[in-house]
Write a protein that holds these residues in place. Structure first.
Motif, PDB file in Angstrom:
ATOM      1  N   VAL A   2       0.836  -1.204   0.000  1.00  0.00           N
ATOM      2  CA  VAL A   2       0.000   0.000   0.000  1.00  0.00           C
ATOM      3  C   VAL A   2       0.870   1.253   0.000  1.00  0.00           C
ATOM      4  O   VAL A   2       0.612   2.196  -0.755  1.00  0.00           O
ATOM      5  CB  VAL A   2      -0.982  -0.005   1.196  1.00  0.00           C
ATOM      6  N   GLU A   3       1.921   1.275   0.812  1.00  0.00           N
ATOM      7  CA  GLU A   3       2.829   2.435   0.847  1.00  0.00           C
ATOM      8  C   GLU A   3       3.432   2.698  -0.528  1.00  0.00           C
ATOM      9  O   GLU A   3       3.522   3.848  -0.960  1.00  0.00           O
ATOM     10  CB  GLU A   3       3.947   2.204   1.871  1.00  0.00           C
ATOM     11  N   SER A   4       3.852   1.645  -1.219  1.00  0.00           N
ATOM     12  CA  SER A   4       4.432   1.798  -2.557  1.00  0.00           C
ATOM     13  C   SER A   4       3.422   2.385  -3.525  1.00  0.00           C
ATOM     14  O   SER A   4       3.734   3.287  -4.308  1.00  0.00           O
ATOM     15  CB  SER A   4       4.923   0.449  -3.082  1.00  0.00           C
ATOM     16  N   LEU A   5       2.204   1.893  -3.477  1.00  0.00           N
ATOM     17  CA  LEU A   5       1.159   2.381  -4.388  1.00  0.00           C
ATOM     18  C   LEU A   5       0.768   3.820  -4.076  1.00  0.00           C
ATOM     19  O   LEU A   5       0.512   4.611  -4.994  1.00  0.00           O
ATOM     20  CB  LEU A   5      -0.055   1.460  -4.345  1.00  0.00           C
ATOM     21  N   LEU A   6       0.741   4.175  -2.798  1.00  0.00           N
ATOM     22  CA  LEU A   6       0.428   5.560  -2.415  1.00  0.00           C
ATOM     23  C   LEU A   6       1.476   6.521  -2.956  1.00  0.00           C
ATOM     24  O   LEU A   6       1.158   7.653  -3.326  1.00  0.00           O
ATOM     25  CB  LEU A   6       0.328   5.687  -0.889  1.00  0.00           C
ATOM     26  N   ALA A   7       2.732   6.064  -3.021  1.00  0.00           N
ATOM     27  CA  ALA A   7       3.807   6.903  -3.538  1.00  0.00           C
ATOM     28  C   ALA A   7       3.732   7.046  -5.063  1.00  0.00           C
ATOM     29  O   ALA A   7       4.189   8.040  -5.621  1.00  0.00           O
ATOM     30  CB  ALA A   7       5.161   6.328  -3.140  1.00  0.00           C
ATOM     31  N   GLU A   8       3.123   6.068  -5.735  1.00  0.00           N
ATOM     32  CA  GLU A   8       3.077   6.061  -7.194  1.00  0.00           C
ATOM     33  C   GLU A   8       1.784   6.621  -7.779  1.00  0.00           C
ATOM     34  O   GLU A   8       1.777   7.088  -8.912  1.00  0.00           O
ATOM     35  CB  GLU A   8       3.265   4.630  -7.705  1.00  0.00           C
ATOM     36  N   TYR A   9       0.692   6.525  -7.045  1.00  0.00           N
ATOM     37  CA  TYR A   9      -0.616   6.916  -7.569  1.00  0.00           C
ATOM     38  C   TYR A   9      -1.264   7.964  -6.674  1.00  0.00           C
ATOM     39  O   TYR A   9      -1.033   7.988  -5.463  1.00  0.00           O
ATOM     40  CB  TYR A   9      -1.545   5.692  -7.669  1.00  0.00           C
ATOM     41  N   ASP A  10      -2.110   8.782  -7.264  1.00  0.00           N
ATOM     42  CA  ASP A  10      -2.853   9.802  -6.529  1.00  0.00           C
ATOM     43  C   ASP A  10      -4.149   9.171  -6.030  1.00  0.00           C
ATOM     44  O   ASP A  10      -5.157   9.151  -6.744  1.00  0.00           O
ATOM     45  CB  ASP A  10      -3.142  10.999  -7.441  1.00  0.00           C
ATOM     46  N   ILE A  11      -4.105   8.626  -4.808  1.00  0.00           N
ATOM     47  CA  ILE A  11      -5.250   7.932  -4.230  1.00  0.00           C
ATOM     48  C   ILE A  11      -5.205   8.094  -2.720  1.00  0.00           C
ATOM     49  O   ILE A  11      -4.133   8.188  -2.130  1.00  0.00           O
ATOM     50  CB  ILE A  11      -5.238   6.432  -4.636  1.00  0.00           C
ATOM     51  N   GLU A  12      -6.373   8.153  -2.106  1.00  0.00           N
ATOM     52  CA  GLU A  12      -6.440   8.251  -0.642  1.00  0.00           C
ATOM     53  C   GLU A  12      -6.051   6.913  -0.027  1.00  0.00           C
ATOM     54  O   GLU A  12      -6.350   5.850  -0.577  1.00  0.00           O
ATOM     55  CB  GLU A  12      -7.854   8.625  -0.204  1.00  0.00           C
ATOM     56  N   GLN A  13      -5.422   6.968   1.122  1.00  0.00           N
ATOM     57  CA  GLN A  13      -4.940   5.752   1.766  1.00  0.00           C
ATOM     58  C   GLN A  13      -6.058   4.756   2.038  1.00  0.00           C
ATOM     59  O   GLN A  13      -5.911   3.568   1.761  1.00  0.00           O
ATOM     60  CB  GLN A  13      -4.200   6.080   3.068  1.00  0.00           C
ATOM     61  N   SER A  14      -7.185   5.220   2.560  1.00  0.00           N
ATOM     62  CA  SER A  14      -8.274   4.290   2.891  1.00  0.00           C
ATOM     63  C   SER A  14      -8.824   3.599   1.643  1.00  0.00           C
ATOM     64  O   SER A  14      -9.146   2.412   1.665  1.00  0.00           O
ATOM     65  CB  SER A  14      -9.396   5.009   3.640  1.00  0.00           C
ATOM     66  N   VAL A  15      -8.908   4.340   0.539  1.00  0.00           N
ATOM     67  CA  VAL A  15      -9.386   3.765  -0.719  1.00  0.00           C
ATOM     68  C   VAL A  15      -8.361   2.770  -1.257  1.00  0.00           C
ATOM     69  O   VAL A  15      -8.712   1.666  -1.693  1.00  0.00           O
ATOM     70  CB  VAL A  15      -9.675   4.875  -1.756  1.00  0.00           C
ATOM     71  N   CYS A  16      -7.099   3.143  -1.200  1.00  0.00           N
ATOM     72  CA  CYS A  16      -6.024   2.264  -1.663  1.00  0.00           C
ATOM     73  C   CYS A  16      -6.029   0.957  -0.872  1.00  0.00           C
ATOM     74  O   CYS A  16      -5.970  -0.131  -1.457  1.00  0.00           O
ATOM     75  CB  CYS A  16      -4.678   2.966  -1.540  1.00  0.00           C
ATOM     76  N   GLU A  17      -6.112   1.054   0.436  1.00  0.00           N
ATOM     77  CA  GLU A  17      -6.127  -0.143   1.277  1.00  0.00           C
ATOM     78  C   GLU A  17      -7.289  -1.057   0.906  1.00  0.00           C
ATOM     79  O   GLU A  17      -7.114  -2.265   0.739  1.00  0.00           O
ATOM     80  CB  GLU A  17      -6.206   0.239   2.756  1.00  0.00           C
ATOM     81  N   ALA A  18      -8.480  -0.489   0.763  1.00  0.00           N
ATOM     82  CA  ALA A  18      -9.667  -1.284   0.447  1.00  0.00           C
ATOM     83  C   ALA A  18      -9.539  -1.950  -0.917  1.00  0.00           C
ATOM     84  O   ALA A  18      -9.860  -3.142  -1.073  1.00  0.00           O
ATOM     85  CB  ALA A  18     -10.916  -0.412   0.501  1.00  0.00           C
TER      86      ALA A  18
END
Length: 101
Positions: free
Chosen positions: A61-77
């Motif tokens: 999730v941390e890697s994806l948050l650094a690469e994409y413009d997305i909220e953490q809660s949405v990314c996690e889900a």
């Protein structure tokens, strides 16, 4: 068949037995075990690349948050949902606890 639910504390890795190829920016694969074909898409393909070796879901999730413009809660889900689909198809393996990572 029942499947374990994947949580943020899990460690996931690609299961063996998949043939994977890039096709116009998407990852496509065939499971040798089942004979099924899958199109992971660009983001799913990126997740697939990141779990080539055992990876904690939190790190994924941390890697994806650094690469994409997305909220953490949405990314996690979304990541948990995608990983659960992969697990249900026996395309990934997981450990339920963070051990030595």
């Amino acid at each position: 068949m029942t499947h374990k639910t994947i949580g943020l504390e899990a460690i996931v890795v690609q299961a063996e037995g998949q043939l994977v190829s890039d096709m116009d920016g998407d990852k496509v694969m065939m499971s040798i075990r089942s004979g099924k074909y899958y199109n992971l898409g660009p983001v799913g393909g990126r997740i697939w690349e990141l779990i080539a070796s055992p990876t904690p879901v939190t790190r994924l999730v941390e890697s994806l948050l650094a690469e994409y413009d997305i909220e953490q809660s949405v990314c996690e889900a979304e990541v948990l949902s995608f990983l659960q689909l992969l697990a249900n198809e026996q395309l990934i393996e997981m450990e339920s606890q963070l051990n030595s990572v």
